[in-house]
Write a protein that holds these residues in place. Sequence first.
Motif, PDB file in Angstrom:
ATOM      1  N   GLN A  20      73.557  18.618  38.805  1.00  0.00           N
ATOM      2  CA  GLN A  20      72.457  18.654  39.725  1.00  0.00           C
ATOM      3  C   GLN A  20      72.079  20.026  40.002  1.00  0.00           C
ATOM      4  O   GLN A  20      71.053  20.554  40.607  1.00  0.00           O
ATOM      5  CB  GLN A  20      72.264  17.894  40.833  1.00  0.00           C
ATOM      6  N   LEU A  21      73.027  21.011  39.648  1.00  0.00           N
ATOM      7  CA  LEU A  21      72.797  22.477  39.818  1.00  0.00           C
ATOM      8  C   LEU A  21      71.721  23.103  38.965  1.00  0.00           C
ATOM      9  O   LEU A  21      71.740  22.860  37.834  1.00  0.00           O
ATOM     10  CB  LEU A  21      73.935  23.114  39.836  1.00  0.00           C
ATOM     11  N   GLY A  22      71.016  23.880  39.377  1.00  0.00           N
ATOM     12  CA  GLY A  22      70.024  24.845  38.622  1.00  0.00           C
ATOM     13  C   GLY A  22      70.668  26.088  38.115  1.00  0.00           C
ATOM     14  O   GLY A  22      71.800  26.355  38.357  1.00  0.00           O
ATOM     15  N   ASN A  27      74.823  30.603  37.812  1.00  0.00           N
ATOM     16  CA  ASN A  27      75.147  31.943  37.456  1.00  0.00           C
ATOM     17  C   ASN A  27      75.671  32.661  38.532  1.00  0.00           C
ATOM     18  O   ASN A  27      76.431  33.466  38.363  1.00  0.00           O
ATOM     19  CB  ASN A  27      73.621  32.665  36.775  1.00  0.00           C
ATOM     20  N   ALA A  28      74.952  32.366  39.849  1.00  0.00           N
ATOM     21  CA  ALA A  28      75.835  33.281  40.837  1.00  0.00           C
ATOM     22  C   ALA A  28      77.208  32.924  40.848  1.00  0.00           C
ATOM     23  O   ALA A  28      78.000  33.619  41.356  1.00  0.00           O
ATOM     24  CB  ALA A  28      74.928  32.653  42.311  1.00  0.00           C
ATOM     25  N   ALA A  29      77.507  31.578  40.499  1.00  0.00           N
ATOM     26  CA  ALA A  29      78.927  31.067  41.006  1.00  0.00           C
ATOM     27  C   ALA A  29      79.608  31.834  39.662  1.00  0.00           C
ATOM     28  O   ALA A  29      80.892  32.314  40.157  1.00  0.00           O
ATOM     29  CB  ALA A  29      78.961  29.574  40.977  1.00  0.00           C
ATOM     30  N   LEU A  30      79.219  32.099  38.609  1.00  0.00           N
ATOM     31  CA  LEU A  30      79.925  32.495  37.446  1.00  0.00           C
ATOM     32  C   LEU A  30      80.145  33.966  37.654  1.00  0.00           C
ATOM     33  O   LEU A  30      81.399  34.419  37.465  1.00  0.00           O
ATOM     34  CB  LEU A  30      79.194  32.296  36.224  1.00  0.00           C
ATOM     35  N   LEU A  31      79.259  34.813  38.194  1.00  0.00           N
ATOM     36  CA  LEU A  31      79.281  36.118  38.824  1.00  0.00           C
ATOM     37  C   LEU A  31      80.347  36.201  39.923  1.00  0.00           C
ATOM     38  O   LEU A  31      81.085  37.166  39.916  1.00  0.00           O
ATOM     39  CB  LEU A  31      78.218  36.581  39.209  1.00  0.00           C
ATOM     40  N   GLN A  84      78.896  37.571  30.701  1.00  0.00           N
ATOM     41  CA  GLN A  84      78.017  37.324  29.442  1.00  0.00           C
ATOM     42  C   GLN A  84      77.599  35.993  29.279  1.00  0.00           C
ATOM     43  O   GLN A  84      76.311  35.720  28.836  1.00  0.00           O
ATOM     44  CB  GLN A  84      78.826  37.648  28.018  1.00  0.00           C
ATOM     45  N   VAL A  85      78.270  34.970  29.796  1.00  0.00           N
ATOM     46  CA  VAL A  85      78.050  33.856  29.770  1.00  0.00           C
ATOM     47  C   VAL A  85      76.824  33.455  30.853  1.00  0.00           C
ATOM     48  O   VAL A  85      75.732  32.637  30.687  1.00  0.00           O
ATOM     49  CB  VAL A  85      79.226  32.848  30.364  1.00  0.00           C
ATOM     50  N   VAL A  86      76.810  34.208  31.682  1.00  0.00           N
ATOM     51  CA  VAL A  86      75.636  34.352  32.500  1.00  0.00           C
ATOM     52  C   VAL A  86      74.458  34.824  32.135  1.00  0.00           C
ATOM     53  O   VAL A  86      73.176  34.080  32.361  1.00  0.00           O
ATOM     54  CB  VAL A  86      75.900  35.386  33.951  1.00  0.00           C
ATOM     55  N   ASP A  87      74.338  35.563  31.348  1.00  0.00           N
ATOM     56  CA  ASP A  87      72.974  36.123  30.503  1.00  0.00           C
ATOM     57  C   ASP A  87      72.713  35.169  29.313  1.00  0.00           C
ATOM     58  O   ASP A  87      71.673  35.320  28.891  1.00  0.00           O
ATOM     59  CB  ASP A  87      73.365  37.473  29.829  1.00  0.00           C
TER      60      ASP A  87
END
Length: 415
Positions: A20-22, A27-31, A84-87
Amino acid sequence: MTDLNNMGQKAQDAAFELGQLGSKVKNAALLQMANSLVLNTKQIIEANKEDYENAQKNGMKKAMLDRLLLTPDRINDMADSLRQVVDLPDPIGKIDRGWETVSGLDITQERVPLGVIGMIYEARPNVTVDAAGLCFKAGNAVILRGGKEAINSNIALSETLRQALKEVGINSNAVQLIDDVSHETAQKMMELTDYIDVLIPRGSGKFIKMVVDKSKVPIIETGAGNCHIFVDKDADLDKALKIIINAKVQRPSVCNAAEKVVLHKDIANQFLPDLYDALRANSVEVRGDILCRAIVPDIVPATKDDWNTEYDDYIIAIKIVDSLDDAIKHINKYNTKHSEAIITENYSASRKFMKQIDAAVVYTNASTRFTDGQQFGFGAEIGISTQKLHARGPMGANELTTTKYLVQGDGQIRK
């Protein structure tokens, strides 16, 4: 014994929440995960030091020790891979195709998470971070089970990632580590069909075969790498020497390292002595067939078993063949469908080799060491699939999804 059913249920619950997450939240969590790795470098290295010293005492070979070792630079590289995964584009919600049927139904095929992914792997602590990051990006929960040699490192890494998720308000059970490294627990994980949607093994060919043979959970087979480099009669020999040394020596313990060299007979007399000297200068044991030993008598005789063997060590075997066709036939017989390369300036030979070799990745004039998710632009990789179903080659976030059909109607019934 670890309660795997409880872990499985927690993973399923977390997977539903992740779905359900956008993209911005993920991405904020990955950072946050990336930053936490760097901030906790000291604690992670202390845990890894204990694993490394234990492995040394137990006689782990040099190349495998390199796989196990964590340094500040390697931890920074792990963090960078998460950034990089974030990007990367979020694969979830991507529309593969859409159309309207003759009955007026509007159909779209959309990317969705696989659900709960199990990772079972040997002494490679970087897999803990790569798997967690890619699974999370694709909306999947992951249950990790690393080898006993890296247990302290894996605990430190997974706890760092879980704490980062808590700090941003996300269910930390999206990442879980099995800290019981017994064979019994590994077998039970392989039977956890009620909770794990797919199991991905990473390690030696022997280890992967064991998981494939014993698992009841569907498998994506990865990574055994009996990789070859063929030096054609039209090769640039300076280029060939540079590529072979890189592919064998840079990190000999990884699955994309070169294990075999195949030489065209027309360049063997000129090239083999230089290749042998360069390999020996890099502490590589060189084995070869009878034709090789006629040119360089110091080469160790290769046995029949050598052609099938993934060494994961400072060892390489060399074979001389009469033609391009013979090289293709030999490589297709003994390879593990991973990565194969030809060194040639002949375009026709290159195209024939690339078309006829049966492998996930085929190169012309480049090192097999490039078969890597980060090198391919995926940020990281969950593994390198050597099978043909679902995914093949380096697997990034997109390969950790499946599809479902969304069908919009307006009262249609089937006649």
